[in-house]
Design a protein around this motif. Structure first.
Motif, mmCIF file in Angstrom:
data_model
loop_
_atom_site.group_PDB
_atom_site.id
_atom_site.type_symbol
_atom_site.label_atom_id
_atom_site.label_comp_id
_atom_site.label_asym_id
_atom_site.label_seq_id
_atom_site.Cartn_x
_atom_site.Cartn_y
_atom_site.Cartn_z
ATOM 1 N N ALA A 47 0.835 -1.282 -0.093
ATOM 2 C CA ALA A 47 -0.041 0.162 -0.155
ATOM 3 C C ALA A 47 0.822 1.222 0.145
ATOM 4 C CB ALA A 47 -0.949 0.038 1.243
ATOM 5 N N LYS A 48 1.854 1.228 1.020
ATOM 6 C CA LYS A 48 2.736 2.165 0.965
ATOM 7 C C LYS A 48 3.508 2.569 -0.374
ATOM 8 C CE LYS A 48 6.817 4.082 3.501
ATOM 9 N NZ LYS A 48 8.072 3.848 4.488
ATOM 10 N N LYS A 70 1.130 3.793 -2.805
ATOM 11 C CA LYS A 70 0.762 5.277 -2.677
ATOM 12 C C LYS A 70 2.080 6.438 -2.963
ATOM 13 C CE LYS A 70 -0.272 8.236 1.382
ATOM 14 N NZ LYS A 70 -0.538 8.307 2.789
ATOM 15 N N GLU A 71 2.911 5.845 -2.874
ATOM 16 C CA GLU A 71 4.268 6.563 -3.106
ATOM 17 C C GLU A 71 4.407 6.521 -4.661
ATOM 18 O OE1 GLU A 71 7.418 4.605 -1.386
ATOM 19 O OE2 GLU A 71 7.170 5.369 0.538
ATOM 20 N N ASN A 104 1.453 6.469 -6.853
ATOM 21 C CA ASN A 104 0.606 7.203 -7.179
ATOM 22 C C ASN A 104 1.039 8.755 -7.085
ATOM 23 O OD1 ASN A 104 -0.981 5.408 -7.946
ATOM 24 N ND2 ASN A 104 -1.966 5.161 -6.036
ATOM 25 N N GLY A 105 1.736 9.009 -5.950
ATOM 26 C CA GLY A 105 2.177 10.506 -5.801
ATOM 27 C C GLY A 105 3.178 10.959 -6.577
#
Length: 737
Positions: free
Chosen positions: A723-724, A727-728, A730-731
């Motif tokens: 997930a991390k 998320k990274e 996507n960022g």
């Protein structure tokens, strides 16, 4: 001499009596009807006067008749008118004026029954010791001793002893032509009488022989003995033995080679205490291997007492026997009746090169009867629990210890002694039928097949055989360098560990081999482990470690009583007895599994001994190096807990290890080809036993929960990390946009 008396007497036959050449003395001696007279004839070489006394039942006083000296050698006779049927005796005055009263042996004759003769002549008899030899008997209301001896080629056989001044002409025996057995009943003799047989052979040679069937010998003579002269108290033991399972029970034998040190009360008490301390359940007793010789009178009684005491403590006794040969001596079976009666006419079959004696002719039924009788006497009358049969190889092979030209092949051209093989099979079969609990153990050096297989499967029918291969390689390993790294000598022999029902041995034969047959060193107490190439302290540690390995290996155990090691042997014996894994599957390959058998140069090997249910297995770990391993990892087939229950490095033995403590648990880790691993600390020159306990339901549930928790934590961790990372990622995309 009176004319009528002279004419009644058969002088050629009388001469045969006088010169000791008569095998039918009953035709001359004793009472005989001649015309209208009754002729009494007797031979008393040392007599000065002989008086015949007649005693009718209704008369109060005996009638006396002075007998006439018919021949100066000592032949006496008297003739009475009429058919005299009264009981009679001889009153003999010797040259010193001493009077003795004798009943006539030739008026009280004894014969073997048809069934006894048939059993004797067919080789099927196992109880000939009850009717052959010398036994107390009652004939015509007179007590005395009946003698029977087989000497078919003898001209004359006589009983000699103190009772006739060892004069072979006094008591000539009566020949049964059909069987070759000489018999005589001598009234008035009692047990404990010393005697021999004087045998006149064809050609005139005279031999004085011990009685082959006498169980007791004393001062070089046979002794008349009573069979049931001991009060046994071991009936319960013998009854319990009938339920004895030879295959699964612990079989721990202590070999005793010096019986004379044990026959006093202090010796017996010390012996039994030692046996119980070390958990021995049998002793092997080496007393007299030659079956043709009897025990001394004292030793026979002492042996019965010892057996009775051992049985009270549930300890059995195996007796050393060797029926591969008989000694070539003057009083034994050699040239017994002037011929090769018990041996072979063929010189190539005659000699036993292994023991320096003569080979038995097993194909002769009367020889088989003698050997069977001797063996069954041990079990029936002495309550022996079994036999250690020595010299088997020299029986089975016609060429054993011989060069080309010194032996002759069997009818099929082979080197097997077919008659000996048949005898051994018959013996084992009949012995186990009568005594189901009896142990027959042997040592065979010629790699004869199927020694311990059932007779129905083509085997010889022994219960156990010494594992010579293991013994040889074990000794080679012990003699090796001071690091003991040549583990192949311990592992390779497992390839044939289940070919026979084996006993592992450190016995007198093994100690002799270890000392290069230095008999002087043996007499001074040489130890099997003296050959270890280490200093004394290190040698003691190595000895304890090697003994532990010996006790843990598959196979029953035999140890000489002089193989001492301080305090570890009693602990090892107790573990061997109480842990089924160490003995119950000795005959089954399922009961053993190598854990580490590769010789990697570190001196370590390990294996598992299993019981029938697996849940009481024992892990055995040996470190024969002088290295200490802080964490040695093993691949294990089962998950569970292992607890140290024995270490040859135990502090109470003089080592440094504390036995007990916390359990060692397996780790679920694929290692060395197995699904689990176990890490242990190994002391140098040490053998250790670990008892195995599988996880119980609660522990398995806990382990499963821990696995689930670990798996859950792992999955959650991986999910968070993904997930991390997502998320990274996507960022980073948003920043680019």
């Amino acid at each position: 001499m009176k004319d009528k008396l002279y004419k009644m007497m058969n002088w050629p036959e009388i001469e045969a009596i006088v010169y000791g050449e008569e095998c039918h003395p009953e035709k001359i001696l004793g009472r005989h009807n001649v015309s209208a007279y009754t002729l009494f004839q007797a031979f008393f070489p040392d007599a000065k006067e002989v008086i015949l006394t007649l005693q009718a039942q209704e008369e109060q006083e005996a009638r006396e008749y002075i007998m006439e000296l018919a021949d100066e050698a000592g032949f006496y006779a008297v003739a009475l008118l009429g058919k005299v049927k009264d009981d009679y005796q001889y009153v003999v005055t010797d040259i010193n004026g001493k009077k003795n009263v004798f009943s006539d042996p030739y008026n009280n004759m004894v014969k073997l029954s048809k069934s006894e003769l048939n059993a004797f002549r067919t080789g099927k008899s196992t109880d000939a010791y009850k009717f052959m030899g010398a036994r107390k008997a009652v004939v015509n209301n007179k007590s005395g001793v009946a003698f029977h001896v087989w000497a078919p080629n003898a001209v004359r056989v006589s009983v000699v002893g103190d009772f006739n001044n060892w004069n072979g002409k006094v008591h000539p025996m009566i020949l049964d032509e059909n069987s070759g057995i000489f018999s005589l009943f001598i009234p008035g003799l009692n047990e404990a009488i010393r005697y021999k047989y004087e045998i006149r052979a064809k050609g005139g040679a005279i031999y004085t022989k011990l009685d082959p069937y006498s169980p007791v010998a004393e001062s070089g003579n046979s002794v008349v003995t009573t069979l049931n002269d001991f009060e046994w108290t071991d009936a319960g033991y013998l009854e319990n033995k009938k339920r004895f399972d030879k295959s699964k029970a612990p079989f721990n034998i202590c070999e005793i080679t010096n019986f004379t040190d044990l026959i006093d009360d202090k010796g017996k008490d010390g012996l039994i205490r030692h046996l119980k301390d070390c958990s021995y359940n049998y002793i092997r007793l080496s007393l007299n291997n030659d079956l043709t010789m009897g025990f001394t009178n004292e030793n026979a009684n002492e042996l019965k007492t010892l057996v009775n005491l051992l049985h009270k403590e549930n300890i059995g006794i195996l007796f050393d026997v060797n029926f591969s040969y008989f000694k070539d001596d003057e009083t034994g079976l050699s040239y017994f009746d002037g011929t090769y009666l018990y041996g072979h006419l063929d010189e190539r079959k005659r000699y036993n090169t292994a023991f320096g004696g003569r080979c038995f002719n097993y194909g002769r039924p009367e020889v088989a009867t003698l050997l069977n009788s001797k063996i069954y006497y041990l079990l029936r009358e002495l309550h022996i629990d079994g036999l250690f049969v020595e010299g088997l190889s020299s029986m089975l092979y016609l060429d054993y210890g011989k060069n080309d030209g010194e032996w002759t092949a069997n009818i099929y051209g082979g080197n097997e002694n077919l008659e000996a093989i048949h005898f051994v099979k018959e013996l084992n079969q009949s012995l186990h039928q009568e005594f189901s609990y009896a142990i027959t153990l042997t040592r065979e050096e010629g790699l004869f097949p199927k020694v311990t297989e059932a007779i129905s499967d083509g085997g010889l029918g022994f219960d156990y055989i010494i594992n010579n291969g293991f013994g040889s390689e074990f000794l080679d390993f012990i003699k090796g360098d001071n690091s003991f790294t040549d583990l192949n000598k311990l592992t390779d022999n497992m390839a044939y560990a289940y070919c026979e029902n084996y006993v592992l041995s450190i016995a007198k034969e093994d100690i002799l081999l270890a000392s290069n047959y230095d008999y002087g060193a043996i007499e001074q107490g040489a130890d099997y482990f003296d050959v270890i190439n280490l200093n004394e302290d290190e040698k003691e540690a190595a000895k304890r470690s090697l003994l532990a390995y010996f006790m843990a290996r598959p196979g029953k155990k035999l140890l000489n009583i002089n193989v001492e090691d301080g305090k570890s042997l009693p602990v090892l014996g107790k573990l061997y007895k109480e842990l089924p894994a160490l003995h119950s599957l000795d005959r089954n390959p399922y009961g053993f599994e190598w854990i580490k058998a590769m010789n990697t140069g570190d001196g370590v090997l390990s294996f598992v001994r299993k019981d029938e249910y697996l849940n009481h297995s024992v892990l055995v770990v040996c470190n024969f190096s002088d290295n200490e391993y802080a964490g040695y990892k093993f691949g294990m087939p089962y998950e569970g807990k292992y607890k140290l229950i024995f270490s040859s490095d135990d502090k109470k033995f003089g080592g440094k290890t504390t036995v007990g403590g916390k359990n060692k648990e397996t780790v679920e880790e694929f290692y060395d080809g197995r699904p689990n691993s176990l890490t242990l600390k190994l002391a140098p020159m040490t053998t250790a036993f670990y008892s195995y306990t599988p996880y119980n339901e609660e522990e398995l549930l806990k382990i499963a929960q821990e696995k689930v928790a670990k798996y859950k934590a792992k999955v959650e961790k991986e999910a968070k990390e993904k997930a991390k990372a997502l998320k990274e990622a996507n960022g980073a995309v948003k920043e680019k946009l």
